[in-house]
Design a protein around this motif. Structure first.
Motif, PDB file in Angstrom:
ATOM      1  N   ALA A 199       0.224  -1.057  15.186  1.00 52.26           N
ATOM      2  CA  ALA A 199       1.035  -1.470  14.929  1.00 52.26           C
ATOM      3  C   ALA A 199       0.772  -0.691  13.706  1.00 52.26           C
ATOM      4  N   ILE A 200       0.072  -0.257  12.690  1.00 54.63           N
ATOM      5  CA  ILE A 200       0.380   0.239  11.615  1.00 54.63           C
ATOM      6  C   ILE A 200       1.036   1.902  12.265  1.00 54.63           C
ATOM      7  N   GLY A 201       2.184   1.602  11.120  1.00 51.46           N
ATOM      8  CA  GLY A 201       3.179   3.023  11.218  1.00 51.46           C
ATOM      9  C   GLY A 201       3.934   3.097  12.343  1.00 51.46           C
ATOM     10  N   GLU A 223      -5.399  -5.411  11.008  1.00 52.95           N
ATOM     11  CA  GLU A 223      -4.001  -4.508  10.752  1.00 52.95           C
ATOM     12  C   GLU A 223      -4.461  -4.402  11.820  1.00 52.95           C
ATOM     13  N   LYS A 277      -0.043   4.243  -0.281  1.00 54.31           N
ATOM     14  CA  LYS A 277      -0.492   5.291   0.704  1.00 54.31           C
ATOM     15  C   LYS A 277       0.037   6.418  -0.907  1.00 54.31           C
ATOM     16  N   GLY A 313      -1.077  -7.153   8.623  1.00 55.45           N
ATOM     17  CA  GLY A 313      -0.172  -5.637   8.432  1.00 55.45           C
ATOM     18  C   GLY A 313       0.163  -4.601   9.971  1.00 55.45           C
ATOM     19  N   GLY A 314       1.130  -3.933   9.520  1.00 55.10           N
ATOM     20  CA  GLY A 314       1.441  -3.414  10.671  1.00 55.10           C
ATOM     21  C   GLY A 314       2.890  -3.069  11.177  1.00 55.10           C
ATOM     22  N   SER A 315       3.746  -1.872  10.124  1.00 52.95           N
ATOM     23  CA  SER A 315       5.126  -2.226  10.961  1.00 52.95           C
ATOM     24  C   SER A 315       5.961  -3.501   9.993  1.00 52.95           C
ATOM     25  N   ASN A 337       0.999  -1.105   0.209  1.00 55.68           N
ATOM     26  CA  ASN A 337      -0.066   0.013  -0.290  1.00 55.68           C
ATOM     27  C   ASN A 337       0.672   1.356  -0.397  1.00 55.68           C
ATOM     28  N   LEU A 343       0.210  -7.630   4.442  1.00 53.49           N
ATOM     29  CA  LEU A 343       0.353  -5.743   3.142  1.00 53.49           C
ATOM     30  C   LEU A 343       0.865  -4.665   4.199  1.00 53.49           C
ATOM     31  N   ILE A 344       1.606  -4.260   3.410  1.00 58.21           N
ATOM     32  CA  ILE A 344       2.890  -3.686   4.159  1.00 58.21           C
ATOM     33  C   ILE A 344       3.146  -2.160   3.264  1.00 58.21           C
ATOM     34  N   GLY A 345       2.662  -1.207   4.161  1.00 54.22           N
ATOM     35  CA  GLY A 345       2.517  -0.092   4.185  1.00 54.22           C
ATOM     36  C   GLY A 345       4.192   0.679   3.628  1.00 54.22           C
ATOM     37  N   GLY A 346       4.922   1.477   5.255  1.00 54.42           N
ATOM     38  CA  GLY A 346       6.127   1.592   4.723  1.00 54.42           C
ATOM     39  C   GLY A 346       6.643   1.015   4.643  1.00 54.42           C
ATOM     40  N   HIS A 397      -9.220   0.228   5.190  1.00 55.23           N
ATOM     41  CA  HIS A 397      -8.432   0.574   5.620  1.00 55.23           C
ATOM     42  C   HIS A 397      -8.789   1.710   6.920  1.00 55.23           C
TER      43      HIS A 397
END
Ligand code: PEP
Length: 252
Positions: free
Chosen positions: A172-174, A168, A11, A212-214, A9, A233-236, A96
């Motif tokens: 834990a997100i970001g 998620e 973003k 998902g979450g860090s 993701n 599900l990966i952000g950063g 989300h």
């Protein structure tokens, strides 16, 4: 058996040049692996480009970060599920926590969007997750159950086959505070049981549940080695091709 999935993701990050480069680096550095699908989820305006870059990779799909709850009409600025499908998008991320908190999306609104995506023959990546307060008060299972019962439980057995669930935890997100693999496994098993109670064992065993979450290259292997965790599900970490590729290499 069910698919392993790694979704990135992106973003509201990256300029046009950077988004193209990131997609190209992922294409060049990843090899098609049987049973693992990659989903790249850039901002709306990069979708068409990324779709054309991925055209020769049947294992890499493009997803949108959102879609409209309406089919078409006078909804200035919105993008319909049909428009997304038309340009080759295969997945839509819904529910989300950033959409829930910054755009006040309710379970009811998310369900409307889910119907749009399914009616347009795309797949939903449905996110659910509890706040730190819910977890500290031991209400996290009830919260997740409510999020699921008020959204995807309205789908038929045929429709739910187009849903991937992403657990998620908001805390834990970001934040760098990844859930431990046992915390994540515990919740994934709970979610799979919920699905089983409504749709039966076959569907419960077939549905992919992502964490998902860090998630990053150092914790991905531990998370993905758990029985009910089918990917991430990966952000950063999805914004750096090296990290994303290392996470891809973490599947058991
Ligand atoms: C996300 O926002 O979906 C996410 C998992 O972000 P991060 O990996 O940065 O925690």
């Amino acid at each position: 058996m069910r698919k392993k999935i790694l979704a990135g993701n992106w973003k509201m990050n990256l300029n046009n040049y950077e988004a193209n480069n990131l997609a190209k680096e992922i294409l060049v550095n990843s090899q098609k692996k049987e049973k693992i699908d990659i989903v790249l989820i850039p901002s709306y305006i990069y979708l068409s480009n990324v779709v054309s870059l991925c055209v020769n990779r049947p294992d890499i799909f493009v997803g949108s970060q959102d879609c409209s709850a309406y089919a078409s009409g006078a909804y200035t600025s919105e993008v319909s599920a049909n428009m997304l499908r038309n340009i080759g998008v295969k997945y839509v991320l819904l529910g989300h926590s950033e959409r829930r908190s910054y755009s006040f999306e309710t379970n009811e609104k998310i369900l409307q969007k889910i119907h749009q995506v399914i009616n347009n023959k795309m797949n939903v990546i449905f996110c659910c997750g509890e706040s730190i307060d819910h977890r500290n008060e031991n209400k996290h299972f009830d919260w997740i159950e409510k999020q699921i019962k008020e959204t995807i439980f309205y789908l038929s057995a045929e429709e739910i086959k187009n849903v991937i669930i992403a657990y998620e935890p908001i805390w834990a997100i970001g934040t760098g505070n990844t859930a431990t693999s046992s915390q994540a496994q515990e919740m994934h098993a709970f979610i799979r049981n919920l699905i089983k109670s409504k749709y039966g064992e076959f569907i419960a065993k077939s549905i992919s549940i992502l964490y998902g979450g860090s998630c990053n290259p150092s914790n991905a292997h531990d998370l993905f080695s758990k029985n009910d965790i089918d990917g991430g599900l990966i952000g950063g970490a999805s914004l750096k091709s090296d990290d994303f590729i290392q996470i891809l290499a973490s599947f058991k």
